[in-house]
Design a protein around this motif. Structure first.
Motif, PDB file in Angstrom:
ATOM      1  N   LEU A 199      66.862  -6.739 -34.637  1.00 55.56           N
ATOM      2  CA  LEU A 199      65.414  -7.005 -34.691  1.00 55.56           C
ATOM      3  C   LEU A 199      64.667  -6.238 -33.610  1.00 55.56           C
ATOM      4  N   LYS A 200      65.239  -6.180 -32.409  1.00 59.91           N
ATOM      5  CA  LYS A 200      64.559  -5.517 -31.297  1.00 59.91           C
ATOM      6  C   LYS A 200      64.650  -3.993 -31.385  1.00 59.91           C
ATOM      7  N   SER A 201      65.495  -3.482 -32.284  1.00 57.23           N
ATOM      8  CA  SER A 201      65.626  -2.022 -32.416  1.00 57.23           C
ATOM      9  C   SER A 201      64.750  -1.459 -33.529  1.00 57.23           C
ATOM     10  N   GLU A 202      64.160  -2.340 -34.342  1.00 55.03           N
ATOM     11  CA  GLU A 202      63.351  -1.865 -35.468  1.00 55.03           C
ATOM     12  C   GLU A 202      61.861  -1.986 -35.164  1.00 55.03           C
ATOM     13  N   LYS A 203      61.123  -0.955 -35.537  1.00 48.69           N
ATOM     14  CA  LYS A 203      59.697  -0.875 -35.230  1.00 48.69           C
ATOM     15  C   LYS A 203      58.929  -2.110 -35.714  1.00 48.69           C
ATOM     16  N   ASP A 204      59.203  -2.546 -36.945  1.00 50.28           N
ATOM     17  CA  ASP A 204      58.430  -3.648 -37.536  1.00 50.28           C
ATOM     18  C   ASP A 204      58.738  -5.022 -36.966  1.00 50.28           C
ATOM     19  N   THR A 205      59.904  -5.185 -36.346  1.00 52.76           N
ATOM     20  CA  THR A 205      60.289  -6.510 -35.838  1.00 52.76           C
ATOM     21  C   THR A 205      60.442  -6.539 -34.313  1.00 52.76           C
ATOM     22  N   ARG A 206      60.306  -5.399 -33.689  1.00 55.92           N
ATOM     23  CA  ARG A 206      60.535  -5.268 -32.242  1.00 55.92           C
ATOM     24  C   ARG A 206      59.692  -6.231 -31.407  1.00 55.92           C
ATOM     25  N   SER A 207      58.443  -6.456 -31.821  1.00 58.39           N
ATOM     26  CA  SER A 207      57.533  -7.245 -30.994  1.00 58.39           C
ATOM     27  C   SER A 207      57.610  -8.750 -31.250  1.00 58.39           C
ATOM     28  N   ILE A 208      58.440  -9.170 -32.213  1.00 54.55           N
ATOM     29  CA  ILE A 208      58.581 -10.611 -32.490  1.00 54.55           C
ATOM     30  C   ILE A 208      59.398 -11.246 -31.367  1.00 54.55           C
ATOM     31  N   PRO A 209      58.848 -12.270 -30.700  1.00 51.42           N
ATOM     32  CA  PRO A 209      59.640 -12.928 -29.658  1.00 51.42           C
ATOM     33  C   PRO A 209      60.851 -13.645 -30.262  1.00 51.42           C
ATOM     34  N   VAL A 210      61.956 -13.624 -29.511  1.00 46.10           N
ATOM     35  CA  VAL A 210      63.191 -14.266 -29.956  1.00 46.10           C
ATOM     36  C   VAL A 210      63.629 -15.287 -28.910  1.00 46.10           C
ATOM     37  N   LEU A 211      63.830 -16.528 -29.362  1.00 43.95           N
ATOM     38  CA  LEU A 211      64.377 -17.595 -28.521  1.00 43.95           C
ATOM     39  C   LEU A 211      65.797 -17.849 -28.993  1.00 43.95           C
ATOM     40  N   VAL A 212      66.762 -17.584 -28.115  1.00 47.89           N
ATOM     41  CA  VAL A 212      68.172 -17.737 -28.465  1.00 47.89           C
ATOM     42  C   VAL A 212      68.633 -19.148 -28.097  1.00 47.89           C
ATOM     43  N   LEU A 213      69.290 -19.816 -29.058  1.00 47.05           N
ATOM     44  CA  LEU A 213      69.882 -21.135 -28.831  1.00 47.05           C
ATOM     45  C   LEU A 213      71.391 -20.990 -28.813  1.00 47.05           C
ATOM     46  N   THR A 214      72.040 -21.648 -27.866  1.00 50.97           N
ATOM     47  CA  THR A 214      73.491 -21.594 -27.881  1.00 50.97           C
ATOM     48  C   THR A 214      74.112 -22.835 -27.278  1.00 50.97           C
ATOM     49  N   ALA A 215      75.282 -23.171 -27.800  1.00 49.21           N
ATOM     50  CA  ALA A 215      76.077 -24.245 -27.221  1.00 49.21           C
ATOM     51  C   ALA A 215      77.068 -23.662 -26.218  1.00 49.21           C
ATOM     52  N   LEU A 216      77.115 -22.344 -26.116  1.00 47.73           N
ATOM     53  CA  LEU A 216      78.029 -21.696 -25.177  1.00 47.73           C
ATOM     54  C   LEU A 216      77.539 -21.967 -23.753  1.00 47.73           C
ATOM     55  N   PRO A 217      78.425 -22.429 -22.888  1.00 44.91           N
ATOM     56  CA  PRO A 217      77.985 -22.954 -21.593  1.00 44.91           C
ATOM     57  C   PRO A 217      77.845 -21.920 -20.469  1.00 44.91           C
ATOM     58  N   HIS A 218      78.174 -20.681 -20.721  1.00 42.26           N
ATOM     59  CA  HIS A 218      78.295 -19.739 -19.605  1.00 42.26           C
ATOM     60  C   HIS A 218      77.021 -18.957 -19.335  1.00 42.26           C
ATOM     61  N   ILE A 219      76.790 -18.682 -18.058  1.00 41.15           N
ATOM     62  CA  ILE A 219      75.608 -17.914 -17.654  1.00 41.15           C
ATOM     63  C   ILE A 219      75.661 -16.515 -18.267  1.00 41.15           C
ATOM     64  N   LYS A 220      76.868 -15.991 -18.480  1.00 43.53           N
ATOM     65  CA  LYS A 220      76.967 -14.649 -19.074  1.00 43.53           C
ATOM     66  C   LYS A 220      76.419 -14.617 -20.504  1.00 43.53           C
ATOM     67  N   ASP A 221      76.404 -15.782 -21.169  1.00 39.46           N
ATOM     68  CA  ASP A 221      75.826 -15.830 -22.507  1.00 39.46           C
ATOM     69  C   ASP A 221      74.314 -15.615 -22.444  1.00 39.46           C
ATOM     70  N   ALA A 222      73.684 -16.203 -21.440  1.00 40.73           N
ATOM     71  CA  ALA A 222      72.246 -15.980 -21.240  1.00 40.73           C
ATOM     72  C   ALA A 222      72.009 -14.516 -20.890  1.00 40.73           C
ATOM     73  N   ASP A 223      72.819 -13.982 -19.996  1.00 39.80           N
ATOM     74  CA  ASP A 223      72.680 -12.570 -19.615  1.00 39.80           C
ATOM     75  C   ASP A 223      72.795 -11.680 -20.846  1.00 39.80           C
ATOM     76  N   ARG A 224      73.769 -11.975 -21.687  1.00 42.36           N
ATOM     77  CA  ARG A 224      73.978 -11.155 -22.882  1.00 42.36           C
ATOM     78  C   ARG A 224      72.777 -11.257 -23.822  1.00 42.36           C
ATOM     79  N   ALA A 225      72.214 -12.462 -23.948  1.00 41.00           N
ATOM     80  CA  ALA A 225      71.034 -12.643 -24.796  1.00 41.00           C
ATOM     81  C   ALA A 225      69.901 -11.745 -24.312  1.00 41.00           C
ATOM     82  N   PHE A 226      69.672 -11.713 -22.997  1.00 36.12           N
ATOM     83  CA  PHE A 226      68.595 -10.880 -22.459  1.00 36.12           C
ATOM     84  C   PHE A 226      68.917  -9.395 -22.608  1.00 36.12           C
ATOM     85  N   GLU A 227      70.193  -9.033 -22.484  1.00 38.54           N
ATOM     86  CA  GLU A 227      70.598  -7.625 -22.661  1.00 38.54           C
ATOM     87  C   GLU A 227      70.256  -7.114 -24.062  1.00 38.54           C
ATOM     88  N   VAL A 228      70.373  -7.957 -25.079  1.00 37.36           N
ATOM     89  CA  VAL A 228      70.078  -7.516 -26.445  1.00 37.36           C
ATOM     90  C   VAL A 228      68.606  -7.703 -26.807  1.00 37.36           C
TER      91      VAL A 228
END
Length: 128
Positions: A73-102
């Motif tokens: 979504l963030k790589s395509e012109k038409d969807t790039r500007s749509i905000p994305v809220l990631v939900l996860t049951a994964l408990p690790h801080i690296k999961d949040a980091d990975r979400a922000f990386e993408v």
């Protein structure tokens, strides 16, 4: 909400029907227009077609994971500007980091309270 203001559209990408439906019900109380996609591929296609104002995206999906959906979504012109809220049951801080990386705009751990969810949704939908 003003007379001519249209309600904001939110796309929920979540494979667990119970979670998706309870999220939808909660957001509709707040007068949001809500649609649901049950897997990553459907989420990408619906986001392209519907151009929602916000995508709420689960990480653990049966086909392509939420990180990949967000990256697409963030790589395509038409969807790039749509905000994305990631939900996860994964408990690790690296999961949040990975979400922000993408390209995710925010991150919320499951289980979450309705108050925390709505605070993040309202923040992401606020005029920039």
């Amino acid at each position: 909400m003003g007379l001519f203001e249209k309600s904001k559209k939110i796309l929920i990408v979540e494979d667990e029907p119970d979670i998706a439906e309870s999220l939808k019900a909660r957001l509709r109380i707040e007068k949001y227009e809500v649609s649901i996609a049950a897997n990553g591929q459907a989420g990408v296609e619906k986001a392209r077609a519907e151009k929602p104002d916000l995508v709420i995206l689960d990480v653990m999906l049966p086909d392509i994971d939420g990180y990949e959906v967000c990256r697409v979504l963030k790589s395509e012109k038409d969807t790039r500007s749509i905000p994305v809220l990631v939900l996860t049951a994964l408990p690790h801080i690296k999961d949040a980091d990975r979400a922000f990386e993408v390209g995710a705009n925010d991150f919320l751990n499951k289980p979450y309270t309705n108050e925390r969810l709505l605070a993040k949704v309202n923040k992401l939908l606020a005029p920039q």
